[in-house]
Design a protein around this motif. Structure first.
Motif, PDB file in Angstrom:
ATOM      1  N   VAL A   1      41.808  36.902  35.229  1.00 21.42           N
ATOM      2  CA  VAL A   1      41.455  36.004  36.336  1.00 21.42           C
ATOM      3  C   VAL A   1      41.809  34.590  35.909  1.00 21.42           C
ATOM      4  O   VAL A   1      41.459  34.168  34.802  1.00 21.42           O
ATOM      5  CB  VAL A   1      39.950  36.095  36.689  1.00 21.42           C
ATOM      6  N   HIS A   2      42.525  33.869  36.767  1.00 20.18           N
ATOM      7  CA  HIS A   2      42.931  32.495  36.450  1.00 20.18           C
ATOM      8  C   HIS A   2      42.720  31.613  37.669  1.00 20.18           C
ATOM      9  O   HIS A   2      42.950  32.032  38.796  1.00 20.18           O
ATOM     10  CB  HIS A   2      44.399  32.457  36.026  1.00 20.18           C
ATOM     11  N   LYS A   3      42.279  30.379  37.412  1.00 22.30           N
ATOM     12  CA  LYS A   3      42.119  29.413  38.502  1.00 22.30           C
ATOM     13  C   LYS A   3      42.363  28.026  37.919  1.00 22.30           C
ATOM     14  O   LYS A   3      41.882  27.708  36.839  1.00 22.30           O
ATOM     15  CB  LYS A   3      40.715  29.513  39.093  1.00 22.30           C
TER      16      LYS A   3
ATOM     17  N   THR B   1      35.409  36.724  38.366  1.00 12.85           N
ATOM     18  CA  THR B   1      35.245  37.398  37.067  1.00 12.85           C
ATOM     19  C   THR B   1      34.229  38.519  37.166  1.00 12.85           C
ATOM     20  O   THR B   1      34.389  39.556  36.527  1.00 12.85           O
ATOM     21  CB  THR B   1      34.833  36.415  35.940  1.00 12.85           C
ATOM     22  N   TYR B   2      33.185  38.331  37.977  1.00 12.29           N
ATOM     23  CA  TYR B   2      32.160  39.368  38.127  1.00 12.29           C
ATOM     24  C   TYR B   2      32.701  40.586  38.868  1.00 12.29           C
ATOM     25  O   TYR B   2      32.233  41.700  38.649  1.00 12.29           O
ATOM     26  CB  TYR B   2      30.926  38.826  38.842  1.00 12.29           C
ATOM     27  N   ARG B   3      33.678  40.378  39.746  1.00 15.53           N
ATOM     28  CA  ARG B   3      34.323  41.524  40.396  1.00 15.53           C
ATOM     29  C   ARG B   3      35.182  42.291  39.391  1.00 15.53           C
ATOM     30  O   ARG B   3      35.385  43.492  39.535  1.00 15.53           O
ATOM     31  CB  ARG B   3      35.162  41.070  41.587  1.00 15.53           C
ATOM     32  N   THR B   4      35.687  41.598  38.390  1.00  8.48           N
ATOM     33  CA  THR B   4      36.513  42.226  37.355  1.00  8.48           C
ATOM     34  C   THR B   4      35.638  42.962  36.347  1.00  8.48           C
ATOM     35  O   THR B   4      35.879  44.125  36.039  1.00  8.48           O
ATOM     36  CB  THR B   4      37.375  41.160  36.645  1.00  8.48           C
TER      37      THR B   4
ATOM     38  N   HIS C   1      42.304  24.512  33.640  1.00  7.81           N
ATOM     39  CA  HIS C   1      42.866  25.845  33.844  1.00  7.81           C
ATOM     40  C   HIS C   1      41.851  26.835  33.273  1.00  7.81           C
ATOM     41  O   HIS C   1      41.697  26.914  32.051  1.00  7.81           O
ATOM     42  CB  HIS C   1      44.221  25.976  33.152  1.00  7.81           C
ATOM     43  N   LEU C   2      41.146  27.549  34.157  1.00 10.71           N
ATOM     44  CA  LEU C   2      40.135  28.505  33.737  1.00 10.71           C
ATOM     45  C   LEU C   2      40.768  29.879  33.645  1.00 10.71           C
ATOM     46  O   LEU C   2      41.515  30.280  34.541  1.00 10.71           O
ATOM     47  CB  LEU C   2      38.971  28.549  34.731  1.00 10.71           C
ATOM     48  N   GLY C   3      40.461  30.589  32.570  1.00 11.95           N
ATOM     49  CA  GLY C   3      40.993  31.931  32.387  1.00 11.95           C
ATOM     50  C   GLY C   3      39.919  32.890  31.922  1.00 11.95           C
ATOM     51  O   GLY C   3      39.035  32.521  31.139  1.00 11.95           O
ATOM     52  N   TYR C   4      39.984  34.102  32.443  1.00 11.51           N
ATOM     53  CA  TYR C   4      39.053  35.145  32.044  1.00 11.51           C
ATOM     54  C   TYR C   4      39.844  36.404  31.754  1.00 11.51           C
ATOM     55  O   TYR C   4      40.601  36.887  32.595  1.00 11.51           O
ATOM     56  CB  TYR C   4      38.033  35.406  33.156  1.00 11.51           C
ATOM     57  N   ASP C   5      39.669  36.929  30.549  1.00 13.86           N
ATOM     58  CA  ASP C   5      40.351  38.141  30.108  1.00 13.86           C
ATOM     59  C   ASP C   5      39.297  39.222  29.899  1.00 13.86           C
ATOM     60  O   ASP C   5      38.410  39.051  29.050  1.00 13.86           O
ATOM     61  CB  ASP C   5      41.101  37.865  28.811  1.00 13.86           C
ATOM     62  N   PRO C   6      39.349  40.314  30.643  1.00 15.50           N
ATOM     63  CA  PRO C   6      38.354  41.378  30.489  1.00 15.50           C
ATOM     64  C   PRO C   6      38.281  41.940  29.069  1.00 15.50           C
ATOM     65  O   PRO C   6      37.270  42.525  28.689  1.00 15.50           O
ATOM     66  CB  PRO C   6      38.806  42.457  31.474  1.00 15.50           C
TER      67      PRO C   6
ATOM     68  N   VAL D   1      35.008  32.538  28.755  1.00 17.79           N
ATOM     69  CA  VAL D   1      35.912  31.895  29.708  1.00 17.79           C
ATOM     70  C   VAL D   1      36.662  30.833  28.919  1.00 17.79           C
ATOM     71  O   VAL D   1      36.050  30.021  28.227  1.00 17.79           O
ATOM     72  CB  VAL D   1      35.129  31.240  30.874  1.00 17.79           C
ATOM     73  N   THR D   2      37.977  30.857  29.001  1.00 18.08           N
ATOM     74  CA  THR D   2      38.794  29.852  28.332  1.00 18.08           C
ATOM     75  C   THR D   2      39.104  28.738  29.326  1.00 18.08           C
ATOM     76  O   THR D   2      39.460  29.013  30.477  1.00 18.08           O
ATOM     77  CB  THR D   2      40.119  30.460  27.820  1.00 18.08           C
ATOM     78  N   VAL D   3      38.936  27.489  28.886  1.00 18.50           N
ATOM     79  CA  VAL D   3      39.237  26.340  29.734  1.00 18.50           C
ATOM     80  C   VAL D   3      40.225  25.452  28.979  1.00 18.50           C
ATOM     81  O   VAL D   3      39.958  25.040  27.848  1.00 18.50           O
ATOM     82  CB  VAL D   3      37.974  25.520  30.081  1.00 18.50           C
TER      83      VAL D   3
END
Length: 141
Positions: free
Chosen positions: A5-7, A117-120, A26-31, A37-39
């Motif tokens: 997930v990226h935004k 991210t919660y949907r992932t 740049h927010l990133g989420y890797d399952p 969460v990486t910012v």
């Protein structure tokens, strides 16, 4: 299937006593790393900083003060608008002070990102792959 997930969000960055300047987060989420969460913060095409935040702490910061130490989050109201105030403390100066920056971001946009991210990976469904972690640690030694 779980997906990254990226935004990218417009933020305002304030360092020291200077005025706020526009930038990007740049927010990133890797399952594969479900608690983080990486910012990555950037300004005029340059990367200013990269932080890994706890996903639960980021969620908590939308409604109440959260975090201690190097990262502190809290909601702030601007009339009907709500901001998330993100404070970051870095390395110490020679005089004993610390680098300090504050980032302001529209709270609703962060909430939208977290909902994705919660949907992932739903809260409570995070899994730690201990074997993968140990292999990575041992490979680095």
């Amino acid at each position: 299937m779980n997906s990254f997930v990226h935004k990218t969000l417009v933020v305002e960055i304030q360092a020291g006593v200077a005025d706020r300047v526009p930038g990007l987060a740049h927010l990133g989420y890797d399952p594969a790393d479900p608690f983080a969460v990486t910012v990555v913060f950037s300004h005029e095409g340059r990367v200013l900083a990269r932080w890994q935040l706890d996903r639960d702490m980021l969620f908590d910061g939308l409604t109440r003060p959260a975090g201690t130490g190097d990262v502190r989050l809290r909601p702030e109201s601007l009339g009907v608008e709500r901001e998330l105030r993100m404070e970051f403390f870095g390395a110490a100066h020679a005089d004993g002070g610390r680098h300090h920056a504050v980032v302001f971001v529209w709270a609703e946009a962060v909430g939208d990102f977290l909902r994705e991210t919660y949907r992932t990976v739903a809260p409570g469904d995070e899994q730690v792959r201990l074997d993968d972690f140990l292999a990575a640690v041992l490979a680095g030694s």
